[in-house]
Design a protein around this motif. Structure first.
Motif, PDB file in Angstrom:
ATOM      1  N   SER A 296       0.858  -1.187   0.000  1.00  0.00           N
ATOM      2  CA  SER A 296       0.000   0.000   0.000  1.00  0.00           C
ATOM      3  C   SER A 296       0.888   1.230   0.000  1.00  0.00           C
ATOM      4  O   SER A 296       2.064   1.153   0.334  1.00  0.00           O
ATOM      5  N   TRP A 297       0.312   2.363  -0.390  1.00  0.00           N
ATOM      6  CA  TRP A 297       1.130   3.583  -0.433  1.00  0.00           C
ATOM      7  C   TRP A 297       1.012   4.387   0.858  1.00  0.00           C
ATOM      8  O   TRP A 297       1.722   5.372   1.032  1.00  0.00           O
ATOM      9  N   ARG A 298       0.114   3.951   1.768  1.00  0.00           N
ATOM     10  CA  ARG A 298       0.064   4.547   3.101  1.00  0.00           C
ATOM     11  C   ARG A 298      -0.344   3.451   4.080  1.00  0.00           C
ATOM     12  O   ARG A 298      -0.892   2.423   3.652  1.00  0.00           O
ATOM     13  N   PRO A 299      -0.106   3.657   5.379  1.00  0.00           N
ATOM     14  CA  PRO A 299      -0.548   2.647   6.353  1.00  0.00           C
ATOM     15  C   PRO A 299      -2.067   2.457   6.259  1.00  0.00           C
ATOM     16  O   PRO A 299      -2.801   3.413   6.007  1.00  0.00           O
ATOM     17  N   LEU A 300      -2.522   1.230   6.487  1.00  0.00           N
ATOM     18  CA  LEU A 300      -3.938   0.909   6.346  1.00  0.00           C
ATOM     19  C   LEU A 300      -4.640   0.935   7.699  1.00  0.00           C
ATOM     20  O   LEU A 300      -4.019   0.681   8.729  1.00  0.00           O
ATOM     21  N   THR A 301      -5.941   1.225   7.668  1.00  0.00           N
ATOM     22  CA  THR A 301      -6.760   1.125   8.871  1.00  0.00           C
ATOM     23  C   THR A 301      -7.048  -0.359   9.135  1.00  0.00           C
ATOM     24  O   THR A 301      -6.806  -1.213   8.263  1.00  0.00           O
ATOM     25  N   ILE A 302      -7.601  -0.649  10.300  1.00  0.00           N
ATOM     26  CA  ILE A 302      -7.939  -2.039  10.630  1.00  0.00           C
ATOM     27  C   ILE A 302      -8.899  -2.623   9.587  1.00  0.00           C
ATOM     28  O   ILE A 302      -8.737  -3.753   9.132  1.00  0.00           O
ATOM     29  N   ARG A 303      -9.898  -1.851   9.203  1.00  0.00           N
ATOM     30  CA  ARG A 303     -10.858  -2.348   8.208  1.00  0.00           C
ATOM     31  C   ARG A 303     -10.218  -2.572   6.843  1.00  0.00           C
ATOM     32  O   ARG A 303     -10.536  -3.539   6.145  1.00  0.00           O
ATOM     33  N   GLU A 304      -9.346  -1.671   6.466  1.00  0.00           N
ATOM     34  CA  GLU A 304      -8.643  -1.849   5.191  1.00  0.00           C
ATOM     35  C   GLU A 304      -7.755  -3.085   5.240  1.00  0.00           C
ATOM     36  O   GLU A 304      -7.646  -3.827   4.257  1.00  0.00           O
ATOM     37  N   MET A 305      -7.143  -3.329   6.410  1.00  0.00           N
ATOM     38  CA  MET A 305      -6.321  -4.537   6.563  1.00  0.00           C
ATOM     39  C   MET A 305      -7.192  -5.789   6.479  1.00  0.00           C
ATOM     40  O   MET A 305      -6.805  -6.780   5.843  1.00  0.00           O
ATOM     41  N   ALA A 306      -8.370  -5.752   7.082  1.00  0.00           N
ATOM     42  CA  ALA A 306      -9.285  -6.903   7.022  1.00  0.00           C
ATOM     43  C   ALA A 306      -9.680  -7.190   5.576  1.00  0.00           C
ATOM     44  O   ALA A 306      -9.777  -8.350   5.153  1.00  0.00           O
ATOM     45  N   HIS A 307      -9.898  -6.124   4.804  1.00  0.00           N
ATOM     46  CA  HIS A 307     -10.237  -6.267   3.385  1.00  0.00           C
ATOM     47  C   HIS A 307      -9.090  -6.979   2.646  1.00  0.00           C
ATOM     48  O   HIS A 307      -9.320  -7.950   1.915  1.00  0.00           O
ATOM     49  N   GLU A 308      -7.877  -6.532   2.873  1.00  0.00           N
ATOM     50  CA  GLU A 308      -6.734  -7.130   2.167  1.00  0.00           C
ATOM     51  C   GLU A 308      -6.466  -8.559   2.650  1.00  0.00           C
ATOM     52  O   GLU A 308      -6.077  -9.416   1.855  1.00  0.00           O
ATOM     53  N   LEU A 309      -6.700  -8.822   3.946  1.00  0.00           N
ATOM     54  CA  LEU A 309      -6.522 -10.195   4.445  1.00  0.00           C
ATOM     55  C   LEU A 309      -7.528 -11.148   3.802  1.00  0.00           C
ATOM     56  O   LEU A 309      -7.222 -12.317   3.565  1.00  0.00           O
ATOM     57  N   ALA A 310      -8.729 -10.627   3.518  1.00  0.00           N
ATOM     58  CA  ALA A 310      -9.720 -11.461   2.820  1.00  0.00           C
ATOM     59  C   ALA A 310      -9.198 -11.819   1.431  1.00  0.00           C
ATOM     60  O   ALA A 310      -9.348 -12.960   0.973  1.00  0.00           O
ATOM     61  N   HIS A 311      -8.567 -10.862   0.755  1.00  0.00           N
ATOM     62  CA  HIS A 311      -7.981 -11.181  -0.555  1.00  0.00           C
ATOM     63  C   HIS A 311      -6.853 -12.208  -0.404  1.00  0.00           C
ATOM     64  O   HIS A 311      -6.684 -13.079  -1.253  1.00  0.00           O
ATOM     65  N   SER A 312      -6.105 -12.099   0.672  1.00  0.00           N
ATOM     66  CA  SER A 312      -5.038 -13.055   0.905  1.00  0.00           C
ATOM     67  C   SER A 312      -5.607 -14.469   1.074  1.00  0.00           C
ATOM     68  O   SER A 312      -5.046 -15.446   0.561  1.00  0.00           O
ATOM     69  N   GLU A 313      -6.743 -14.573   1.761  1.00  0.00           N
ATOM     70  CA  GLU A 313      -7.398 -15.883   1.904  1.00  0.00           C
ATOM     71  C   GLU A 313      -7.870 -16.396   0.555  1.00  0.00           C
ATOM     72  O   GLU A 313      -7.819 -17.601   0.283  1.00  0.00           O
ATOM     73  N   GLN A 314      -8.357 -15.481  -0.286  1.00  0.00           N
ATOM     74  CA  GLN A 314      -8.795 -15.888  -1.628  1.00  0.00           C
ATOM     75  C   GLN A 314      -7.604 -16.431  -2.415  1.00  0.00           C
ATOM     76  O   GLN A 314      -7.727 -17.433  -3.122  1.00  0.00           O
ATOM     77  N   TRP A 315      -6.465 -15.769  -2.285  1.00  0.00           N
ATOM     78  CA  TRP A 315      -5.239 -16.272  -2.919  1.00  0.00           C
ATOM     79  C   TRP A 315      -4.923 -17.666  -2.394  1.00  0.00           C
ATOM     80  O   TRP A 315      -4.561 -18.566  -3.147  1.00  0.00           O
ATOM     81  N   ARG A 316      -5.055 -17.856  -1.067  1.00  0.00           N
ATOM     82  CA  ARG A 316      -4.730 -19.140  -0.451  1.00  0.00           C
ATOM     83  C   ARG A 316      -5.667 -20.225  -0.978  1.00  0.00           C
ATOM     84  O   ARG A 316      -5.254 -21.337  -1.254  1.00  0.00           O
ATOM     85  N   ASP A 317      -6.960 -19.876  -1.103  1.00  0.00           N
ATOM     86  CA  ASP A 317      -7.939 -20.855  -1.582  1.00  0.00           C
ATOM     87  C   ASP A 317      -7.716 -21.229  -3.045  1.00  0.00           C
ATOM     88  O   ASP A 317      -7.869 -22.387  -3.424  1.00  0.00           O
TER      89      ASP A 317
END
Ligand SMILES: [Zn+2]
Length: 92
Positions: free
Chosen positions: A31-52
């Motif tokens: 990211s180009w700036r630090p993320l909020t908790i919600r933004e991090m949760a959004h990106e972690l969901a994409h990470s799970e999609q990558w894992r799946d």
């Protein structure tokens, strides 16, 4: 599994996607700036999609965007994987 967060301010101006903030490849988010908790949760969901889906994920994501547009929606906001990630962020 460890997730890697890279904050690279110099990437803000890169024309990856219009108005982009962050992008996740596997277990790494840039990211180009630090993320909020919600933004991090959004990106972690994409990470799970990558894992799946593994390396099929980019193709599945593209297909979901094509389906969304064919149904008259937005390639981004109506993409199945983005909807899933938004739902995860709302729960954060
Ligand atoms: Zn997303």
């Amino acid at each position: 599994m460890t997730h890697r967060w890279l904050v690279w301010p110099w990437t803000q101006g890169l024309p990856l996607i219009r108005n982009w903030l962050a992008i996740t490849f596997g277990d790494t988010t840039i990211s180009w700036r630090p993320l909020t908790i919600r933004e991090m949760a959004h990106e972690l969901a994409h990470s799970e999609q990558w894992r799946d889906l593994g390396l099929l994920f980019p193709a599945c994501y593209l297909w979901a965007s094509i389906r969304a547009v064919r149904r008259g929606g937005s390639w981004y906001t109506d993409n199945l994987y983005e909807r899933e990630a938004r739902a995860a962020a709302e729960d954060a």
